[in-house]
Design an enzyme around this catalytic site. Structure first.
Site, PDB file in Angstrom:
ATOM      1  N   CYS A 185       0.833  -1.202   0.000  1.00  0.00           N
ATOM      2  CA  CYS A 185       0.000   0.000   0.000  1.00  0.00           C
ATOM      3  C   CYS A 185       0.872   1.258   0.000  1.00  0.00           C
ATOM      4  O   CYS A 185       1.711   1.441   0.880  1.00  0.00           O
ATOM      5  CB  CYS A 185      -0.924   0.009   1.214  1.00  0.00           C
ATOM      6  SG  CYS A 185      -1.975   1.483   1.291  1.00  0.00           S
ATOM      7  N   LYS A 192       1.789  -9.523  -0.765  1.00  0.00           N
ATOM      8  CA  LYS A 192       1.877  -8.590  -1.891  1.00  0.00           C
ATOM      9  C   LYS A 192       2.883  -7.495  -1.569  1.00  0.00           C
ATOM     10  O   LYS A 192       2.842  -6.906  -0.482  1.00  0.00           O
ATOM     11  CB  LYS A 192       0.520  -7.969  -2.220  1.00  0.00           C
ATOM     12  CG  LYS A 192       0.572  -7.129  -3.508  1.00  0.00           C
ATOM     13  CD  LYS A 192      -0.762  -6.489  -3.858  1.00  0.00           C
ATOM     14  CE  LYS A 192      -0.614  -5.707  -5.166  1.00  0.00           C
ATOM     15  NZ  LYS A 192      -1.762  -4.817  -5.415  1.00  0.00           N
ATOM     16  N   GLU A 222      -0.493  -2.258 -14.344  1.00  0.00           N
ATOM     17  CA  GLU A 222      -0.604  -1.714 -15.708  1.00  0.00           C
ATOM     18  C   GLU A 222      -1.126  -2.741 -16.711  1.00  0.00           C
ATOM     19  O   GLU A 222      -0.710  -2.770 -17.868  1.00  0.00           O
ATOM     20  CB  GLU A 222       0.753  -1.159 -16.150  1.00  0.00           C
ATOM     21  CG  GLU A 222       0.668   0.069 -17.039  1.00  0.00           C
ATOM     22  CD  GLU A 222      -0.040   1.260 -16.400  1.00  0.00           C
ATOM     23  OE1 GLU A 222      -0.649   2.030 -17.164  1.00  0.00           O
ATOM     24  OE2 GLU A 222       0.007   1.427 -15.156  1.00  0.00           O
ATOM     25  N   GLY A 277      -6.406  -5.062 -11.210  1.00  0.00           N
ATOM     26  CA  GLY A 277      -6.975  -4.060 -10.324  1.00  0.00           C
ATOM     27  C   GLY A 277      -7.751  -3.029 -11.104  1.00  0.00           C
ATOM     28  O   GLY A 277      -8.901  -3.232 -11.484  1.00  0.00           O
TER      29      GLY A 277
END
EC number: 1.3.1.-
Length: 315
Positions: A98, A139, A201, A223
């Site tokens: 994050c 992640k 991306e 995402g």
């Protein structure tokens, strides 16, 4: 190929997970993060962010939903990981990616990429607290300011017992600016033996194919691309055509039709507006509609506008 729906804070809630997994193409979802500081959280915290726990830890379409934890204390993350699995989460996901300033200031998320030993201790503690048959996924980004610790961090996470590593192929400093550096994921794969999922991306099937090739991994996480094109997972997996705009309007209506009152009504109307910031990237119609929708604050008014636009869009 495994396709995972990313845990996008503030937009991919249980309603969005339900809709996108009904469309199909996803193998796994990750929740928005549960913030862990210095206590074992009550069950209601997990159930609020992951209502799917009441249904076997799966969406209505049968896709598993894994609880994500964010924090910096190994002991408390381990305690809460055990609690989440006990409540029905199919494994645990740990957030070291994050980039939000407020999160990083409180020593959570991507800022921990500066502390390789801390990553190791967190993953090790959580792995020991979670039953062996339950996966512990992690992640990360490529780093905080740079990539100097990328390979060391990946190695530490693997050595600590992580089941799988998802890599967003940019640093925290890169934010979400293109490009994503997919070849870095291939370098990570050469270093560690656990599966690696590529993220960052991926907006089109062509980019998904390029990412998988450059990252040298079959597995991807979607995402923002899945919010911009709701059937992107199916376009990648089975060569579907992009979802027509009238079908997108029907999705938006379904999202608005949930019975919500009071403050929750504002909550969901705001999330629809957030969704439009991504839809505008794929659908020109969304740009025009957003100009009308952005000033509306009541869910009922939004629904009426969407119904009108759907009627106008049909032959």
């Amino acid at each position: 190929m495994q396709i995972v729906l990313a845990p996008m804070e503030g937009v991919v809630d249980h309603l969005m997970r339900d809709m996108l997994t009904r469309i199909g193409g996803f193998d796994l979802c990750i929740t928005e993060f549960v913030r862990v500081v210095d206590q074992r959280l009550p069950a209601r915290v997990f159930r609020r962010l992951c209502p799917e726990l009441a249904h076997g830890g799966k969406t209505a379409a049968g896709v598993p939903v894994r609880v994500q934890l964010l924090g910096q204390e190994p002991h408390w993350l381990a305690e809460n990981a055990a609690k989440a699995v006990q409540l029905g989460s199919p494994g645990i996901d740990l957030n070291f990616g994050c980039p939000a300033k407020t999160v990083n200031k409180s020593r959570g998320g991507a800022v921990l990429l500066k502390e390789t030993e801390r990553l190791y201790q967190i993953v090790k503690a959580v792995r020991q607290a979670v039953p062996a048959e339950q996966p512990v996924s992690v992640k990360i980004r490529l780093g905080y300011d740079d990539t100097s610790l990328t390979l060391d961090n990946a190695s530490a996470i693997a050595e600590a017992g992580a089941s799988v590593l998802t890599v967003h192929a940019r640093t925290k400093s890169d934010g979400y600016r293109p490009p994503a550096y997919w070849p870095w994921i291939a370098r990570i794969r050469e270093r560690i033996a656990i599966p690696v999922i590529a993220n960052g991306e991926i907006w089109t099937p062509a980019q998904a194919a390029q990412c998988r090739q450059e990252a040298n991994t079959p597995d991807i996480m979607l995402g923002r691309g899945a919010l911009a094109l709701p059937n992107l997972a199916q376009c990648i997996r089975s060569d579907q055509q992009a979802m027509p705009w009238p079908e997108v309007l029907q999705l938006l209506m379904r999202y608005s039709e949930f019975e919500i009152t009071g403050d929750k009504g504002k909550y969901y109307s705001n999330r629809i507006k957030q969704w439009f910031s991504y839809l505008k990237l794929q659908y020109p119609e969304a740009v025009v509609l957003f100009q009308q929708l952005r000033v509306l604050k009541r869910n009922d008014d939004i629904l009426v506008l969407l119904q009108q636009k759907l009627h106008d869009s049909l032959p």
